[in-house]
Design an enzyme around this catalytic site. Structure first.
Site, PDB file in Angstrom:
ATOM      1  N   LEU A  38      16.048  27.177  32.377  1.00 37.28           N
ATOM      2  CA  LEU A  38      14.942  26.317  31.915  1.00 37.28           C
ATOM      3  C   LEU A  38      14.168  26.948  30.762  1.00 37.28           C
ATOM      4  CD1 LEU A  38      13.595  24.934  35.354  1.00 37.28           C
ATOM      5  CD2 LEU A  38      15.283  23.900  33.815  1.00 37.28           C
ATOM      6  N   ASN A  40      14.667  26.426  27.672  1.00 35.84           N
ATOM      7  CA  ASN A  40      14.427  25.422  26.625  1.00 35.84           C
ATOM      8  C   ASN A  40      14.593  24.008  27.192  1.00 35.84           C
ATOM      9  OD1 ASN A  40      13.749  24.808  23.918  1.00 35.84           O
ATOM     10  ND2 ASN A  40      15.891  24.298  23.497  1.00 35.84           N
ATOM     11  N   LYS A  89      19.590  27.947  20.268  1.00 33.71           N
ATOM     12  CA  LYS A  89      20.220  27.207  19.164  1.00 33.71           C
ATOM     13  C   LYS A  89      19.385  27.062  17.881  1.00 33.71           C
ATOM     14  CE  LYS A  89      18.491  22.737  20.689  1.00 33.71           C
ATOM     15  NZ  LYS A  89      18.697  21.311  20.817  1.00 33.71           N
ATOM     16  N   SER A 129      30.063  25.033  17.375  1.00 35.09           N
ATOM     17  CA  SER A 129      29.279  24.266  16.410  1.00 35.09           C
ATOM     18  C   SER A 129      29.982  24.235  15.063  1.00 35.09           C
ATOM     19  CB  SER A 129      27.914  24.956  16.257  1.00 35.09           C
ATOM     20  OG  SER A 129      27.226  24.453  15.142  1.00 35.09           O
ATOM     21  N   THR A 131      28.608  24.841  12.578  1.00 34.30           N
ATOM     22  CA  THR A 131      28.003  25.941  11.830  1.00 34.30           C
ATOM     23  C   THR A 131      29.021  27.064  11.586  1.00 34.30           C
ATOM     24  OG1 THR A 131      25.975  27.228  11.670  1.00 34.30           O
ATOM     25  CG2 THR A 131      27.072  27.292  13.788  1.00 34.30           C
ATOM     26  N   TYR A 153      22.476  32.941  14.714  1.00 30.26           N
ATOM     27  CA  TYR A 153      22.900  31.870  15.632  1.00 30.26           C
ATOM     28  C   TYR A 153      24.380  31.543  15.401  1.00 30.26           C
ATOM     29  CZ  TYR A 153      23.922  27.261  17.423  1.00 30.26           C
ATOM     30  OH  TYR A 153      24.546  26.213  18.043  1.00 30.26           O
ATOM     31  N   LYS A 157      27.978  32.151  17.757  1.00 35.00           N
ATOM     32  CA  LYS A 157      29.026  31.179  18.119  1.00 35.00           C
ATOM     33  C   LYS A 157      30.397  31.676  17.660  1.00 35.00           C
ATOM     34  CE  LYS A 157      26.522  28.080  20.148  1.00 35.00           C
ATOM     35  NZ  LYS A 157      26.651  27.836  21.572  1.00 35.00           N
ATOM     36  N   TYR A 181      30.744  20.918  17.681  1.00 28.75           N
ATOM     37  CA  TYR A 181      29.944  19.715  17.465  1.00 28.75           C
ATOM     38  C   TYR A 181      29.443  19.679  16.032  1.00 28.75           C
ATOM     39  CZ  TYR A 181      28.990  20.731  22.479  1.00 28.75           C
ATOM     40  OH  TYR A 181      29.065  21.075  23.797  1.00 28.75           O
ATOM     41  N   ARG A 299      16.084  24.056   1.741  1.00 27.71           N
ATOM     42  CA  ARG A 299      15.854  25.011   2.829  1.00 27.71           C
ATOM     43  C   ARG A 299      16.908  26.119   2.713  1.00 27.71           C
ATOM     44  NH1 ARG A 299      16.159  22.542   8.872  1.00 27.71           N
ATOM     45  NH2 ARG A 299      18.330  22.251   8.239  1.00 27.71           N
TER      46      ARG A 299
HETATM   47  P1  NAD Z   1      19.281  22.803  24.596  1.00 25.74           P
HETATM   48  O1  NAD Z   1      18.424  23.957  24.222  1.00 25.74           O
HETATM   49  O2  NAD Z   1      18.644  21.488  24.813  1.00 25.74           O
HETATM   50  O3  NAD Z   1      20.148  23.165  25.905  1.00 25.74           O
HETATM   51  C1  NAD Z   1      20.561  24.488  26.191  1.00 25.74           C
HETATM   52  C2  NAD Z   1      20.203  24.766  27.638  1.00 25.74           C
HETATM   53  O4  NAD Z   1      20.607  26.092  27.969  1.00 25.74           O
HETATM   54  C3  NAD Z   1      18.695  24.679  27.914  1.00 25.74           C
HETATM   55  O5  NAD Z   1      18.476  23.859  29.037  1.00 25.74           O
HETATM   56  C4  NAD Z   1      18.276  26.135  28.196  1.00 25.74           C
HETATM   57  O6  NAD Z   1      17.216  26.207  29.105  1.00 25.74           O
HETATM   58  C5  NAD Z   1      19.569  26.720  28.721  1.00 25.74           C
HETATM   59  N1  NAD Z   1      19.723  28.155  28.517  1.00 25.74           N
HETATM   60  C6  NAD Z   1      19.505  28.870  27.382  1.00 25.74           C
HETATM   61  N2  NAD Z   1      19.763  30.165  27.579  1.00 25.74           N
HETATM   62  C7  NAD Z   1      20.158  30.289  28.880  1.00 25.74           C
HETATM   63  C8  NAD Z   1      20.546  31.387  29.687  1.00 25.74           C
HETATM   64  N3  NAD Z   1      20.574  32.631  29.200  1.00 25.74           N
HETATM   65  N4  NAD Z   1      20.868  31.150  30.974  1.00 25.74           N
HETATM   66  C9  NAD Z   1      20.824  29.898  31.491  1.00 25.74           C
HETATM   67  N5  NAD Z   1      20.451  28.825  30.772  1.00 25.74           N
HETATM   68  C10 NAD Z   1      20.126  29.027  29.480  1.00 25.74           C
HETATM   69  O7  NAD Z   1      20.424  22.700  23.490  1.00 25.74           O
HETATM   70  P2  NAD Z   1      21.505  21.563  23.246  1.00 25.74           P
HETATM   71  O8  NAD Z   1      21.185  20.897  21.972  1.00 25.74           O
HETATM   72  O9  NAD Z   1      21.713  20.763  24.468  1.00 25.74           O
HETATM   73  O10 NAD Z   1      22.769  22.487  22.960  1.00 25.74           O
HETATM   74  C11 NAD Z   1      23.701  22.819  23.981  1.00 25.74           C
HETATM   75  C12 NAD Z   1      24.725  23.775  23.398  1.00 25.74           C
HETATM   76  O11 NAD Z   1      25.369  23.165  22.286  1.00 25.74           O
HETATM   77  C13 NAD Z   1      24.133  25.081  22.880  1.00 25.74           C
HETATM   78  O12 NAD Z   1      25.022  26.125  23.205  1.00 25.74           O
HETATM   79  C14 NAD Z   1      24.072  24.869  21.370  1.00 25.74           C
HETATM   80  O13 NAD Z   1      24.164  26.074  20.671  1.00 25.74           O
HETATM   81  C15 NAD Z   1      25.296  24.008  21.152  1.00 25.74           C
HETATM   82  N6  NAD Z   1      25.190  23.164  19.952  1.00 25.74           N
HETATM   83  C16 NAD Z   1      24.091  22.363  19.784  1.00 25.74           C
HETATM   84  C17 NAD Z   1      23.982  21.585  18.640  1.00 25.74           C
HETATM   85  C18 NAD Z   1      22.751  20.751  18.401  1.00 25.74           C
HETATM   86  O14 NAD Z   1      22.470  20.433  17.237  1.00 25.74           O
HETATM   87  N7  NAD Z   1      22.009  20.336  19.417  1.00 25.74           N
HETATM   88  C19 NAD Z   1      25.004  21.591  17.686  1.00 25.74           C
HETATM   89  C20 NAD Z   1      26.117  22.400  17.909  1.00 25.74           C
HETATM   90  C21 NAD Z   1      26.196  23.188  19.052  1.00 25.74           C
HETATM   91  C1  WQD Z   2      20.234  17.961   8.501  1.00 28.23           C
HETATM   92  C2  WQD Z   2      19.883  17.629   7.053  1.00 28.23           C
HETATM   93  C3  WQD Z   2      18.531  19.315   5.976  1.00 28.23           C
HETATM   94  C4  WQD Z   2      14.997  18.726   8.529  1.00 28.23           C
HETATM   95  C5  WQD Z   2      21.628  22.394  12.322  1.00 28.23           C
HETATM   96  C6  WQD Z   2      22.157  23.770  12.612  1.00 28.23           C
HETATM   97  C7  WQD Z   2      23.571  23.688  13.104  1.00 28.23           C
HETATM   98  C8  WQD Z   2      23.708  22.707  14.270  1.00 28.23           C
HETATM   99  C9  WQD Z   2      23.051  21.392  13.986  1.00 28.23           C
HETATM  100  C10 WQD Z   2      23.632  23.907  16.327  1.00 28.23           C
HETATM  101  C11 WQD Z   2      19.980  18.836   6.112  1.00 28.23           C
HETATM  102  C12 WQD Z   2      17.764  18.018   6.108  1.00 28.23           C
HETATM  103  C13 WQD Z   2      16.253  18.634   7.962  1.00 28.23           C
HETATM  104  C14 WQD Z   2      13.864  18.324   7.770  1.00 28.23           C
HETATM  105  C15 WQD Z   2      15.317  17.756   5.953  1.00 28.23           C
HETATM  106  N1  WQD Z   2      23.067  23.211  15.467  1.00 28.23           N
HETATM  107  N2  WQD Z   2      16.410  18.152   6.688  1.00 28.23           N
HETATM  108  N3  WQD Z   2      14.080  17.837   6.516  1.00 28.23           N
HETATM  109  O1  WQD Z   2      21.026  22.019   9.252  1.00 28.23           O
HETATM  110  O2  WQD Z   2      22.947  20.363   9.417  1.00 28.23           O
HETATM  111  O3  WQD Z   2      22.435  21.802  11.322  1.00 28.23           O
HETATM  112  O4  WQD Z   2      21.728  21.595  13.516  1.00 28.23           O
HETATM  113  O5  WQD Z   2      24.723  24.350  16.313  1.00 28.23           O
HETATM  114  O6  WQD Z   2      23.930  24.970  13.467  1.00 28.23           O
HETATM  115  O7  WQD Z   2      22.106  24.545  11.437  1.00 28.23           O
HETATM  116  O8  WQD Z   2      20.879  19.984  10.783  1.00 28.23           O
HETATM  117  O9  WQD Z   2      19.142  18.367  11.323  1.00 28.23           O
HETATM  118  O10 WQD Z   2      18.443  20.663  10.551  1.00 28.23           O
HETATM  119  O11 WQD Z   2      19.463  19.084   8.914  1.00 28.23           O
HETATM  120  O12 WQD Z   2      15.454  17.303   4.804  1.00 28.23           O
HETATM  121  O13 WQD Z   2      12.731  18.413   8.232  1.00 28.23           O
HETATM  122  O14 WQD Z   2      18.504  17.226   7.001  1.00 28.23           O
HETATM  123  O15 WQD Z   2      18.252  19.932   4.759  1.00 28.23           O
HETATM  124  O16 WQD Z   2      20.439  18.355   4.870  1.00 28.23           O
HETATM  125  P1  WQD Z   2      21.814  21.096  10.058  1.00 28.23           P
HETATM  126  P2  WQD Z   2      19.402  19.533  10.468  1.00 28.23           P
END
Ligand code: NAD
Ligand code: WQD
Length: 346
Positions: A38, A40, A89, A129, A131, A153, A157, A181, A299
């Site tokens: 919990l 995040n 994340k 990701s 990323t 970050y 990954k 993703y 950014r």
């Molecule tokens: P989120 O933060 O909403 O969910 C992550 C969950 O993991 C949270 O509930 C947090 O409490 C829990 N957590 C964190 N560290 C922990 C630990 N050490 N032990 C147990 N629980 C822990 O994030 P999300 O957006 O649901 O992302 C889920 C996964 O997908 C993450 O690994 C993230 O890196 C990856 N991901 C997310 C995105 C995105 O943009 N949301 C994109 C690509 C990859």
């Molecule tokens: C999207 C576009 C910004 C905010 C991030 C992580 C990546 C993955 C997904 C976990 C970009 C623009 C954004 C704002 C803006 N997460 N923007 N004003 O950067 O593609 O990816 O989330 O794995 O690792 O880096 O997503 O939603 O931050 O940005 O103009 O206030 O929106 O410049 O072009 P990003 P984002």
């Protein structure tokens, strides 16, 4: 204990993508155990998932770095596999606190894999990701594109991906489905669960929706001089319920293998890019809300364009995204307007 093909451990299941995936897993007939510290997320997300699926969900509050706590869970349940969402994340935070990110995302995953190995649970779906592709040389990005990352970050990954590859080489028993993703957005159509960022959102869609609901005054668009359709950054936005379904399909895929597949990277994206301005315009049109914005500097670390080739997901998993940008905006807005303070009461 019988080998239970239906029971899945969902680490990070209280989070944004995890909570939506729990619903998809339940609908597909899986039994779920959530393990989350919990850090995040909130218990309220789990309560809401329970009420949406109409039954209580087993939840264990714990950290993936705590091997003893994980062992208790694996002793109490016979899992078919683990969907591993748990991790931190936020890119900016990872630059300020790299050790926290490597500890959670890398050490935590190693501990989880060690416990899985002890209990002979060899099916894993990992949240990677887009990323890991850094600044792509060609578009759309396919799974064999070059990988490189510039922030802790992303590195965390990428390091986990390498660990999974080495693990698969060392032992042929593993199905390690590594889902990359693209940009997850949207919310469950009920409006009951969605993305609930702490503080000011880092990501575009939650920022837009908080402007729409009046919590923030204006969107800053980071750069309008990129070599894109309108100068703003282009990304592959994917509805979180499509993403959730991808995890179910990944499990089914693992289940149907006669020989384990080892490390299997698969993109989850729509294959279509949208610019920041296109998303802002779509959101305003769909919701009827005004989204004031201004252009600011780029950014640091941002790239111009990023979108997936989603062919492999279709070929191997039979999965493809079905939701449009309009759906993504409408569902985000339903969640945001029904829950202006997220899971907090006010
Ligand atoms: P989120 O933060 O909403 O969910 C992550 C969950 O993991 C949270 O509930 C947090 O409490 C829990 N957590 C964190 N560290 C922990 C630990 N050490 N032990 C147990 N629980 C822990 O994030 P999300 O957006 O649901 O992302 C889920 C996964 O997908 C993450 O690994 C993230 O890196 C990856 N991901 C997310 C995105 C995105 O943009 N949301 C994109 C690509 C990859
Ligand atoms: C999207 C576009 C910004 C905010 C991030 C992580 C990546 C993955 C997904 C976990 C970009 C623009 C954004 C704002 C803006 N997460 N923007 N004003 O950067 O593609 O990816 O989330 O794995 O690792 O880096 O997503 O939603 O931050 O940005 O103009 O206030 O929106 O410049 O072009 P990003 P984002």
């Amino acid at each position: 204990m019988e080998n239970n093909k239906n029971k899945i451990l969902v680490t990070g299941g209280a989070g944004y993508i995890g909570s939506h995936t729990c619903i998809a897993l339940h609908e597909a007939g899986y039994e779920i155990v959530i393990y989350d510290n919990l850090s995040n997320s909130s218990k309220e997300a789990i309560n809401r998932v329970s009420s949406l699926i109409g039954k209580p969900i087993e939840f264990i509050e714990g950290d993936i770095r705590d091997a003893e706590s994980l062992r208790k869970v694996f002793t109490a349940h016979q899992f078919f596999g683990v969907i591993h969402f748990a991790g931190l994340k936020a890119v900016g935070e990872s630059v300020a606190k790299p050790l926290m990110y490597y500890s959670n995302n890398v050490s935590g995953t190693i501990t989880l894999l060690e416990v899985m190995a002890e209990y002979k649970v060899t099916n894993l779906v990992f949240s990677s990701s887009a990323t890991v592709y850094g600044d792509p040389e060609t578009l759309p990005i396919n799974e064999s594109s070059k990988r490189s990352c510039t922030n802790p970050y992303g590195q965390s990954k990428l390091v986990v991906e390498h660990i999974l590859e080495d693990l698969a080489t060392s032992n042929k028993q593993w199905n390690l489905i590594n889902l990359r993703y693209f940009n997850p957005v949207g919310a469950h159509t009920s409006g009951q669960i969605g993305e609930d960022p702490n503080d000011i959102p880092n990501n575009l869609m939650p920022y837009i929706s908080q402007v729409a609901v009046g919590k923030l005054t204006k969107l800053n668009i980071f750069g309008n001089d990129y070599p894109t359709v309108d100068g703003t950054g282009v990304r592959d936005y994917i509805h979180v319920t499509d993403l959730a379904k991808g995890h179910v399909d990944a499990l089914r895929y693992a289940e149907h293998q006669t020989t384990p597949v080892g490390f299997m990277p698969i993109n989850l994206g729509t294959g279509k890019g949208s610019s920041v301005l296109e998303l802002v315009t779509a959101f305003a049109e769909v919701t009827g809300q005004k989204i004031p914005y201004q252009f600011t500097a780029r950014r640091a670390g941002d790239i111009a364009s990023c979108y997936a080739s989603a062919d492999k997901a279709k070929q191997l998993l039979g999965w493809e995204a079905t939701h449009t940008i309009t759906d993504m905006c409408a569902d985000t807005w339903r969640w945001q307007s029904m829950n202006p303070y997220g899971y907090k009461a006010s």
